[in-house]
Motif scaffolding. Structure first.
Motif, mmCIF file in Angstrom:
data_model
loop_
_atom_site.group_PDB
_atom_site.id
_atom_site.type_symbol
_atom_site.label_atom_id
_atom_site.label_comp_id
_atom_site.label_asym_id
_atom_site.label_seq_id
_atom_site.Cartn_x
_atom_site.Cartn_y
_atom_site.Cartn_z
ATOM 1 N N GLY A 89 0.746 -1.244 0.000
ATOM 2 C CA GLY A 89 0.000 0.000 0.000
ATOM 3 C C GLY A 89 0.773 1.290 0.000
ATOM 4 N N GLY A 90 2.083 1.243 -0.211
ATOM 5 C CA GLY A 90 2.842 2.481 -0.240
ATOM 6 C C GLY A 90 3.603 2.633 -1.541
ATOM 7 N N SER A 91 4.711 3.357 -1.501
ATOM 8 C CA SER A 91 5.475 3.638 -2.715
ATOM 9 C C SER A 91 6.400 2.498 -3.116
ATOM 10 C CB SER A 91 6.301 4.922 -2.526
ATOM 11 O OG SER A 91 7.193 4.777 -1.423
ATOM 12 N N VAL A 92 6.735 1.597 -2.177
ATOM 13 C CA VAL A 92 7.700 0.531 -2.474
ATOM 14 C C VAL A 92 7.088 -0.484 -3.429
ATOM 15 C CG1 VAL A 92 9.124 -1.332 -1.534
ATOM 16 C CG2 VAL A 92 8.885 0.815 -0.258
ATOM 17 N N ARG A 93 7.779 -0.717 -4.542
ATOM 18 C CA ARG A 93 7.319 -1.672 -5.557
ATOM 19 C C ARG A 93 8.161 -2.933 -5.597
ATOM 20 N NH1 ARG A 93 7.111 2.350 -10.856
ATOM 21 N NH2 ARG A 93 6.514 4.260 -9.745
ATOM 22 N N ASP A 94 9.453 -2.790 -5.288
ATOM 23 C CA ASP A 94 10.390 -3.897 -5.462
ATOM 24 C C ASP A 94 11.233 -4.105 -4.208
ATOM 25 O OD1 ASP A 94 10.233 -4.676 -8.415
ATOM 26 O OD2 ASP A 94 10.543 -2.521 -8.570
ATOM 27 N N LEU A 95 11.492 -5.368 -3.905
ATOM 28 C CA LEU A 95 12.412 -5.755 -2.838
ATOM 29 C C LEU A 95 13.487 -6.624 -3.474
ATOM 30 C CD1 LEU A 95 13.194 -5.860 0.182
ATOM 31 C CD2 LEU A 95 11.745 -7.899 0.367
ATOM 32 N N ILE A 96 14.716 -6.162 -3.403
ATOM 33 C CA ILE A 96 15.855 -6.845 -4.015
ATOM 34 C C ILE A 96 16.823 -7.238 -2.898
ATOM 35 C CG2 ILE A 96 17.787 -6.574 -5.631
ATOM 36 C CD1 ILE A 96 16.209 -4.397 -7.027
ATOM 37 N N VAL A 97 17.525 -8.349 -3.058
ATOM 38 C CA VAL A 97 18.595 -8.701 -2.133
ATOM 39 C C VAL A 97 19.929 -8.450 -2.827
ATOM 40 C CG1 VAL A 97 17.249 -10.348 -0.796
ATOM 41 C CG2 VAL A 97 18.529 -11.155 -2.784
ATOM 42 N N SER A 98 20.868 -7.876 -2.099
ATOM 43 C CA SER A 98 22.182 -7.553 -2.648
ATOM 44 C C SER A 98 23.220 -8.494 -2.073
ATOM 45 C CB SER A 98 22.561 -6.109 -2.336
ATOM 46 O OG SER A 98 23.822 -5.787 -2.904
ATOM 47 N N VAL A 99 23.992 -9.105 -2.949
ATOM 48 C CA VAL A 99 25.064 -10.012 -2.547
ATOM 49 C C VAL A 99 26.390 -9.290 -2.675
ATOM 50 C CG1 VAL A 99 26.267 -12.176 -3.065
ATOM 51 C CG2 VAL A 99 23.772 -12.060 -3.247
ATOM 52 N N GLY A 100 27.201 -9.374 -1.618
ATOM 53 C CA GLY A 100 28.552 -8.839 -1.681
ATOM 54 C C GLY A 100 28.731 -7.535 -0.936
ATOM 55 N N ALA A 101 29.895 -6.934 -1.113
ATOM 56 C CA ALA A 101 30.302 -5.681 -0.483
ATOM 57 C C ALA A 101 31.801 -5.569 -0.726
ATOM 58 C CB ALA A 101 30.004 -5.658 1.014
ATOM 59 N N TRP A 102 32.345 -4.442 -0.337
ATOM 60 C CA TRP A 102 33.793 -4.276 -0.453
ATOM 61 C C TRP A 102 34.495 -5.366 0.367
ATOM 62 C CZ3 TRP A 102 37.649 -2.457 -3.061
ATOM 63 C CH2 TRP A 102 38.919 -2.361 -2.473
ATOM 64 N N GLY A 103 35.449 -6.059 -0.262
ATOM 65 C CA GLY A 103 36.272 -7.033 0.439
ATOM 66 C C GLY A 103 35.611 -8.377 0.679
ATOM 67 N N THR A 104 34.508 -8.653 -0.020
ATOM 68 C CA THR A 104 33.802 -9.920 0.221
ATOM 69 C C THR A 104 33.619 -10.707 -1.082
ATOM 70 O OG1 THR A 104 31.608 -8.911 -0.026
ATOM 71 C CG2 THR A 104 32.557 -8.958 2.191
ATOM 72 N N THR A 105 34.678 -10.806 -1.870
ATOM 73 C CA THR A 105 34.582 -11.584 -3.103
ATOM 74 C C THR A 105 34.318 -13.059 -2.805
ATOM 75 O OG1 THR A 105 36.989 -11.849 -3.146
ATOM 76 C CG2 THR A 105 36.058 -10.017 -4.404
ATOM 77 N N SER A 106 34.611 -13.489 -1.589
ATOM 78 C CA SER A 106 34.336 -14.880 -1.224
ATOM 79 C C SER A 106 32.844 -15.202 -1.305
ATOM 80 C CB SER A 106 34.844 -15.180 0.189
ATOM 81 O OG SER A 106 34.196 -14.351 1.146
#
Length: 304
Positions: A89-106
């Motif tokens: 019921g609000g403005s949010v349409r999409d929920l995405i998950v992000s994999v990784g970050a600086w220094g986490t190529t593992s």
């Protein structure tokens, strides 16, 4: 009209500060729905064997969401209700998950080594929380083997009926090469919906229009609108960035360029400063809209 997407990296969203966050979780969900269109859950780390962690907290293991039972292990047991509120019921349409970050190529090598289990665990997030995509926050060594890995994992995301976004801050030729390979290996259909271009920290010198030109000049990517494809992001107060006036200034420099969306880095910065009078997510969303002149463009369809 509003720019689209107006995304935010949800740093440990609904988990950061558990069980007593600086802004109540239900209030966070309500405030995000006052202008944010896309919430990117950051960061999912992948361990050997394919278990998914939300930052340092076990999230999904062997196809099961792991909820806290003793106040210290597992994610907030209110997660399903909070996500339901976020997506209703609000403005949010999409929920995405992000994999990784600086220094986490593992995270990515572990993913490659346990592809079937990771697909199972991502499918659980899809069925339980309605995630629509997976963001690739790869920041490491770039080369042919890495490109093959990113393309393989992007194809895995597409096989689930999800789309992908890429979150680069350097090496545009590497990322456009990934786009072209995904397109070629997916029957001339692009899985990647847009690029979240980091324009802060290591990416502070990035010019979003130059990245759009790099996409435009790369043949056979399946990207119909290279400028709308680039979604630049800037850091907020509390995350070594600026206030809404700064965000508006950054996006005003892109008004009329063809760029139609932006992202904010990150939610915990906003929620850490808000209790002492800092701006809300709505203030930052309004700043992106104002900076871009509230230009709107539908994201191009992706067909995994």
């Amino acid at each position: 009209m509003s720019a689209y997407p107006i995304a935010i990296y949800g740093n440990g969203l609904f988990q950061d500060g558990y069980p007593t966050p600086p802004v109540p979780y239900t209030t966070q969900a309500q405030q995000l729905n006052q202008g944010i269109t896309t919430v990117i859950l950051w960061s999912i780390h992948i361990h050997d064997g394919g278990d998914l962690y939300l930052n340092d907290t076990l999230f999904v293991s062997k196809g099961q969401i792991k909820y806290a039972t003793d106040g210290s292990s597992g994610v907030n047991p209110d997660y399903p209700a909070l996500v339901k509120q976020l997506m209703s019921g609000g403005s949010v349409r999409d929920l995405i998950v992000s994999v990784g970050a600086w220094g986490t190529t593992s995270d990515f090598t572990a993913w490659l080594g346990a592809r079937d289990q990771v697909k199972t665990n991502l499918a659980v997030l899809q069925s339980t929380f309605g995630i629509t995509g997976v963001d690739f926050d790869y920041e490491g060594v770039y080369g042919d083997e890495t490109q093959k890995m990113i393309v393989t994992l992007t194809l895995d995301v597409g096989s689930l009926g999800l789309y992908a976004t890429y979150c680069p801050y350097m090496q545009s030729s590497f990322w456009t090469g990934c786009l072209a390979d995904v397109y070629a290996q997916n029957n001339s259909r692009q899985i990647v919906k847009w690029m979240n271009l980091q324009c802060y920290a290591g990416g502070a010198g990035n010019d979003p229009t130059q990245w759009a030109k790099a996409v435009q000049q790369t043949p056979n990517t399946g990207v119909a609108n290279p400028y709308a494809f680039i979604v630049p992001g800037y850091a907020v107060e509390g995350a070594q960035g600026g206030d809404p006036s700064y965000i508006q200034q950054m996006f005003s420099q892109l008004a009329g360029s063809g760029i139609t969306g932006g992202f904010l880095w990150n939610s915990s910065g906003i929620f850490s400063t808000e209790p002492t009078g800092g701006p809300t997510p709505a203030d930052y969303a309004a700043a992106i809209n104002a900076g871009l002149g509230a230009s709107a463009s539908a994201r191009e369809a992706v067909d995994a």
